[in-house]
Design a protein around this motif. Structure first.
Motif: not given
Length: 282
Positions: A80-87
């Motif tokens: 799967s695809l995950h967008l990480d530590h998005v501020e």
């Protein structure tokens, strides 16, 4: 194989009493190594792209996201695809059109009240689009640009009662907690608070996430999963393997100029690291 929804992978791991690893993608070689390592281990995995990685690519999410998705679809492993530590809220809103099924919205630098407000809005936005949202409570130090933080200092670790209230008030799908690990560790010497992990599992009705797992010894990771951790984030360990293999090749071949010559062993070293971490979780 089609991309798998992160929520599906998390739910399956949790139901089986296992962990699932999420590996950070910086370059195409990272994505290829993660896919290869997962296929080799016969385990699912999450490919995650952080806001810092997007900044490295000029602030443009689309190219690295498209390449990572293409690698995942070509793999025999369930990924799967995950967008990480998005501020950045603007970056978060790119998750859905870019094919991400999940994101970690990081408001941990804000005051508690502002963190809750911002995260609840991110959750509302994400759930309207079928995006699973992770957040962080506590202080998992070691992020780029931050001062050093003692993972054992008073007030750093996640409080179970506060975590329960935070999850209730934000509606998050998973919670990253501070239990003794730290980002960007190059030595695997972190000692986790397993009693706290068990207390958090009891207090919080959503899956727990361990950030900074590269610095956690194998035995500690296994025990963390047994204590209640589900999503295990790994980033620096891949970079350590990549850089070590590339450096060794260039030292042995000082006249080399073709990057493929050192990227091949670097990618293989990362794939081996991925397979190793995945073998700890099942």
């Amino acid at each position: 194989m089609p991309l798998v929804n992160t929520a599906e992978l998390i739910a399956a791991a949790q139901a089986a009493g296992q962990g699932i690893a999420a590996f950070n993608v910086i370059t195409l070689e990272h994505a290829e190594a993660i896919a290869e390592g997962a296929a080799r281990a016969g385990r699912p995995a999450i490919l995650q792209i952080s806001e810092n990685a997007v900044k490295f690519h000029g602030g443009n999410l689309s190219p690295i996201a498209a390449a990572t998705a293409a690698v995942a679809r070509a793999s025999k492993a369930r990924l799967s695809l995950h967008l990480d530590h998005v501020e950045s809220v603007d970056l978060l809103r790119q998750a859905h059109p870019a094919g991400f099924s999940s994101a970690m919205f990081d408001a941990s630098k804000l005051t508690y009240g502002d963190n809750v407000k911002a995260t609840a809005e991110a959750v509302r936005w994400g759930h309207e689009r079928g995006i699973w949202i992770e957040a962080e409570l506590g202080k998992v130090g070691g992020k780029e640009g931050e001062p050093p933080l003692d993972a054992h200092a008073p007030g750093v670790r996640t409080d179970p009662a506060e975590a329960a209230a935070y999850v209730r008030d934000t509606g998050v799908d998973a919670l990253a907690v501070a239990v003794g690990s730290s980002h960007a560790m190059t030595e695997r010497t972190a000692a986790l608070d397993h009693e706290l992990i068990a207390a958090l599992k009891t207090a919080v009705p959503v899956p727990l996430v361990l950030h900074g797992s590269s610095g956690v010894p194998d035995k500690e990771i296994r025990e963390a999963v047994a204590s209640g951790m589900v999503k295990i984030n790994v980033g620096t360990a891949l970079n350590t393997a990549f850089t070590g293999a590339a450096r060794a090749y260039l030292e042995a071949h000082p006249s080399a100029v073709d990057p493929r010559k050192y990227l091949v062993p670097a990618r293989e070293a990362m794939a081996g690291t991925v397979a190793h971490f995945l073998g700890l979780l099942g």
